[in-house]
Scaffold this active site. Structure first.
Site, PDB file in Angstrom:
ATOM      1  N   CYS A  77      12.609  -2.874  27.858  1.00 18.68           N
ATOM      2  CA  CYS A  77      12.993  -1.908  28.889  1.00 18.68           C
ATOM      3  C   CYS A  77      13.181  -0.574  28.185  1.00 18.68           C
ATOM      4  O   CYS A  77      13.959  -0.450  27.245  1.00 18.68           O
ATOM      5  CB  CYS A  77      14.291  -2.374  29.559  1.00 18.68           C
ATOM      6  N   ASN A  90      26.030  -3.564  38.938  1.00 19.76           N
ATOM      7  CA  ASN A  90      26.780  -3.665  37.687  1.00 19.76           C
ATOM      8  C   ASN A  90      27.814  -2.560  37.682  1.00 19.76           C
ATOM      9  O   ASN A  90      27.458  -1.381  37.678  1.00 19.76           O
ATOM     10  CB  ASN A  90      25.829  -3.521  36.490  1.00 19.76           C
ATOM     11  N   CYS A  92      24.406   5.074  39.998  1.00 17.72           N
ATOM     12  CA  CYS A  92      23.777   4.893  38.681  1.00 17.72           C
ATOM     13  C   CYS A  92      24.490   5.680  37.597  1.00 17.72           C
ATOM     14  O   CYS A  92      24.768   6.866  37.754  1.00 17.72           O
ATOM     15  CB  CYS A  92      22.304   5.308  38.768  1.00 17.72           C
ATOM     16  N   SER A 145      12.680   1.491  43.592  1.00 20.55           N
ATOM     17  CA  SER A 145      14.112   1.287  43.855  1.00 20.55           C
ATOM     18  C   SER A 145      14.382   1.628  45.308  1.00 20.55           C
ATOM     19  O   SER A 145      14.431   2.801  45.673  1.00 20.55           O
ATOM     20  CB  SER A 145      14.945   2.179  42.937  1.00 20.55           C
ATOM     21  N   ASN A 156      16.952   0.058  47.696  1.00 17.54           N
ATOM     22  CA  ASN A 156      18.422   0.186  47.727  1.00 17.54           C
ATOM     23  C   ASN A 156      19.062   0.556  49.058  1.00 17.54           C
ATOM     24  O   ASN A 156      20.281   0.480  49.203  1.00 17.54           O
ATOM     25  CB  ASN A 156      18.928   1.170  46.667  1.00 17.54           C
ATOM     26  N   CYS A 164      19.105  12.018  33.938  1.00 19.13           N
ATOM     27  CA  CYS A 164      18.180  11.913  35.068  1.00 19.13           C
ATOM     28  C   CYS A 164      18.648  12.842  36.171  1.00 19.13           C
ATOM     29  O   CYS A 164      19.844  12.933  36.453  1.00 19.13           O
ATOM     30  CB  CYS A 164      18.149  10.473  35.593  1.00 19.13           C
ATOM     31  N   CYS A 181      21.139  -3.181  34.046  1.00 16.77           N
ATOM     32  CA  CYS A 181      20.597  -2.134  34.913  1.00 16.77           C
ATOM     33  C   CYS A 181      21.669  -1.138  35.302  1.00 16.77           C
ATOM     34  O   CYS A 181      22.745  -1.520  35.745  1.00 16.77           O
ATOM     35  CB  CYS A 181      20.090  -2.729  36.222  1.00 16.77           C
ATOM     36  N   GLU A 234      18.420   4.733  25.233  1.00 14.18           N
ATOM     37  CA  GLU A 234      18.505   3.317  24.933  1.00 14.18           C
ATOM     38  C   GLU A 234      17.245   2.575  25.351  1.00 14.18           C
ATOM     39  O   GLU A 234      16.576   2.943  26.314  1.00 14.18           O
ATOM     40  CB  GLU A 234      19.719   2.727  25.653  1.00 14.18           C
ATOM     41  N   SER A 268       9.063   1.769  37.165  1.00 16.87           N
ATOM     42  CA  SER A 268      10.012   1.735  38.281  1.00 16.87           C
ATOM     43  C   SER A 268      10.338   3.170  38.680  1.00 16.87           C
ATOM     44  O   SER A 268      10.700   3.983  37.847  1.00 16.87           O
ATOM     45  CB  SER A 268      11.284   1.013  37.849  1.00 16.87           C
ATOM     46  N   GLY A 273      16.297   7.536  32.989  1.00 13.96           N
ATOM     47  CA  GLY A 273      15.366   8.548  33.467  1.00 13.96           C
ATOM     48  C   GLY A 273      14.449   8.069  34.565  1.00 13.96           C
ATOM     49  O   GLY A 273      14.347   6.875  34.849  1.00 13.96           O
ATOM     50  N   GLU A 274      13.802   9.042  35.191  1.00  9.67           N
ATOM     51  CA  GLU A 274      12.840   8.739  36.254  1.00  9.67           C
ATOM     52  C   GLU A 274      11.446   8.950  35.666  1.00  9.67           C
ATOM     53  O   GLU A 274      11.039  10.098  35.409  1.00  9.67           O
ATOM     54  CB  GLU A 274      13.114   9.681  37.453  1.00  9.67           C
ATOM     55  N   CYS A 315      21.254   9.450  41.740  1.00  6.19           N
ATOM     56  CA  CYS A 315      21.615   8.309  42.587  1.00  6.19           C
ATOM     57  C   CYS A 315      23.102   8.016  42.355  1.00  6.19           C
ATOM     58  O   CYS A 315      23.553   7.979  41.211  1.00  6.19           O
ATOM     59  CB  CYS A 315      20.757   7.097  42.239  1.00  6.19           C
TER      60      CYS A 315
HETATM   61  N1  SAH Z   1      14.685   5.763  37.518  1.00 11.65           N
HETATM   62  C1  SAH Z   1      13.961   4.599  37.802  1.00 11.65           C
HETATM   63  C2  SAH Z   1      14.053   3.556  36.729  1.00 11.65           C
HETATM   64  C3  SAH Z   1      15.400   3.355  36.067  1.00 11.65           C
HETATM   65  S1  SAH Z   1      16.697   2.695  37.045  1.00 11.65           S
HETATM   66  C4  SAH Z   1      14.369   4.016  39.145  1.00 11.65           C
HETATM   67  O1  SAH Z   1      15.365   4.454  39.703  1.00 11.65           O
HETATM   68  O2  SAH Z   1      13.650   3.152  39.636  1.00 11.65           O
HETATM   69  C5  SAH Z   1      16.343   0.965  37.045  1.00 11.65           C
HETATM   70  C6  SAH Z   1      16.953   0.186  38.201  1.00 11.65           C
HETATM   71  O3  SAH Z   1      18.363   0.035  38.029  1.00 11.65           O
HETATM   72  C7  SAH Z   1      16.781   0.830  39.566  1.00 11.65           C
HETATM   73  O4  SAH Z   1      16.206  -0.084  40.455  1.00 11.65           O
HETATM   74  C8  SAH Z   1      18.189   1.141  40.035  1.00 11.65           C
HETATM   75  O5  SAH Z   1      18.298   1.039  41.424  1.00 11.65           O
HETATM   76  C9  SAH Z   1      18.998   0.104  39.294  1.00 11.65           C
HETATM   77  N2  SAH Z   1      20.384   0.466  39.069  1.00 11.65           N
HETATM   78  C10 SAH Z   1      20.889   1.678  38.784  1.00 11.65           C
HETATM   79  N3  SAH Z   1      22.226   1.607  38.620  1.00 11.65           N
HETATM   80  C11 SAH Z   1      22.566   0.309  38.787  1.00 11.65           C
HETATM   81  C12 SAH Z   1      23.798  -0.411  38.678  1.00 11.65           C
HETATM   82  N4  SAH Z   1      24.930   0.191  38.362  1.00 11.65           N
HETATM   83  N5  SAH Z   1      23.779  -1.731  38.898  1.00 11.65           N
HETATM   84  C13 SAH Z   1      22.621  -2.379  39.164  1.00 11.65           C
HETATM   85  N6  SAH Z   1      21.440  -1.755  39.239  1.00 11.65           N
HETATM   86  C14 SAH Z   1      21.399  -0.419  39.059  1.00 11.65           C
HETATM   87 FE1  SF4 Z   2      17.676   8.189  37.881  1.00 11.13          FE
HETATM   88 FE2  SF4 Z   2      16.820   5.706  38.467  1.00 11.13          FE
HETATM   89 FE3  SF4 Z   2      19.408   6.181  37.947  1.00 11.13          FE
HETATM   90 FE4  SF4 Z   2      18.342   7.063  40.205  1.00 11.13          FE
HETATM   91  S1  SF4 Z   2      18.567   4.905  39.606  1.00 11.13           S
HETATM   92  S2  SF4 Z   2      19.679   8.241  38.835  1.00 11.13           S
HETATM   93  S3  SF4 Z   2      16.292   7.624  39.535  1.00 11.13           S
HETATM   94  S4  SF4 Z   2      17.716   6.418  36.525  1.00 11.13           S
END
Ligand code: SAH
Ligand code: SF4
Length: 349
Positions: free
Chosen positions: A105, A290, A119, A214, A216, A112, A333, A92, A193, A161-162, A116
């Site tokens: 975005c 979210n 996520c 990120s 967190n 990925c 996100c 997406e 990111s 993805g990362e 995390c």
């Molecule tokens: N993989 C990369 C970029 C994609 S994630 C990274 O982790 O930085 C983009 C952002 O979304 C990250 O900062 C992550 O912490 C945040 N994120 C992931 N799941 C989320 C959720 N359910 N609610 C809010 N933010 C979230």
């Molecule tokens: Fe991958 Fe970023 Fe989601 Fe972590 S937050 S699982 S690095 S997409």
């Protein structure tokens, strides 16, 4: 001989390919201009190229772009695109409008591997890394849906993805989209990111683009619990890499901090976050979680979110709350997933 994919080629590579066909190198610039800047793939319109070259074009290069499966428009102006990447999988990209910007975005991988816990994308293991043309293609396809007075101004690698797990394709795609003969997206309007693949972080600095991290979690215990990558590269190493980026680039880092109810949202966490990041030139983006089904995490109450942000402001941090966009179409996100069926689930939420 297999045709080269046009959307895989940087301008120097296309120049070389054009020269190998016995044409002058500047034809590559002209092609870049037509395809990227003027956004046409109609070769008949490319009147500054010879008729022969134009008619040969489809046999010389492969102009395939990722197929758009679906377009969802949110009530807040966000548009989510679902791209087919084969094997019944999709990625997406989301257009996010704000006052003077139109940000795309973009996704870098199908799934990925960073796992995390909070996520949605991380729930699905890495299926595969996207190729350059698939990353560039998300931009090209999204840009083609705009009206002539609109223009994508910013790119954030915050989709699925990362990005630092797929450096080659990510940095090549930035090179292509940055070309002054093409879209001419400024490097300072591109943000990568990362969850913190520390050895790869200098590549962001070298590419001259912006870094978001990120974070967190405010200590290794919490962060390792929700982001397994922290066991490999703990906070001290991550923050050192951030300081180094700031030192070399003269730029700030953006820290993303997801507020998870009862896990990362206390006043003590706010204080710890301030003290942890104060040695890094930075701004902090607070992202209220979210929710998605089965994650086991919850979004804090509105008062808790406001209290957290106010505490950071009181301490003197440069903190912003990320506006949640596209929640109704599941484009916010951490709500992106690769399963083609997920969007239907989301649409009915
Ligand atoms: N993989 C990369 C970029 C994609 S994630 C990274 O982790 O930085 C983009 C952002 O979304 C990250 O900062 C992550 O912490 C945040 N994120 C992931 N799941 C989320 C959720 N359910 N609610 C809010 N933010 C979230
Ligand atoms: Fe991958 Fe970023 Fe989601 Fe972590 S937050 S699982 S690095 S997409």
């Amino acid at each position: 001989m297999q045709k080269q994919r046009f959307f895989d080629l940087t301008l120097p590579e296309l120049t070389q390919a054009v020269k190998a066909l016995g044409k002058p190198g500047f034809r590559a610039q002209q092609l870049y201009r037509w395809i990227y800047s003027l956004q046409t793939q109609d070769f008949a319109q490319m009147t500054n190229l010879s008729k022969d070259f134009r008619s040969e074009m489809p046999t010389l290069f492969d102009f395939t772009l990722p197929e758009i499966l679906k377009v969802h428009k949110s009530v807040d102006g966000t548009t989510k695109f679902l791209f087919n990447v084969g094997s019944n999988k999709s990625v997406e990209a989301v257009i996010i409008p704000s006052r003077d910007r139109l940000t795309l975005c973009i996704s870098s991988e199908v799934g990925c591997n960073m796992a995390c816990k909070f996520c949605y994308t991380g729930k699905q293991k890495l299926q595969r890394k996207l190729e350059t043309w698939e990353i560039v293609g998300q931009f090209v396809q999204a840009a083609r849906t705009l009206t002539p007075d609109q223009r994508l101004t910013n790119i954030v690698f915050m989709g699925m993805g990362e990005p630092l797990d797929n450096c080659e394709a990510v940095f090549k795609s930035i090179e292509i989209l940055h070309s002054t003969w093409g879209y001419n997206v400024s490097r300072k309007r591109v943000t990568i990111s990362t969850s913190g693949i520390v050895p790869m972080m200098p590549k962001i600095t070298e590419a001259g683009v912006r870094m978001a991290v990120s974070l967190n979690g405010v200590n290794d215990q919490v962060r390792s619990e929700i982001m397994p990558i922290n066991r490999k590269w703990p906070l001290a190493e991550l923050l050192e890499a951030c300081r180094e980026h700031c030192r070399v680039s003269g730029d700030k880092v953006t820290f993303e901090y997801v507020l998870l109810k009862g896990v990362t949202d206390s006043l003590e966490d706010a204080k710890a976050l301030y003290h942890l990041t104060k040695s890094v030139p930075c701004k902090i983006n607070i992202i209220p979680f979210n929710e998605h089904p089965g994650s086991g995490f919850y979004r804090p109450a509105e008062e808790t979110i406001v209290r957290f942000q106010n505490e950071m402001i009181r301490l003197g941090a440069h903190v912003l709350r990320r506006k949640t966009m596209g929640r109704d179409i599941y484009a916010a996100c951490g709500q992106l997933t690769t399963a083609a069926s997920s969007t239907q689930t989301q649409a009915s939420l």
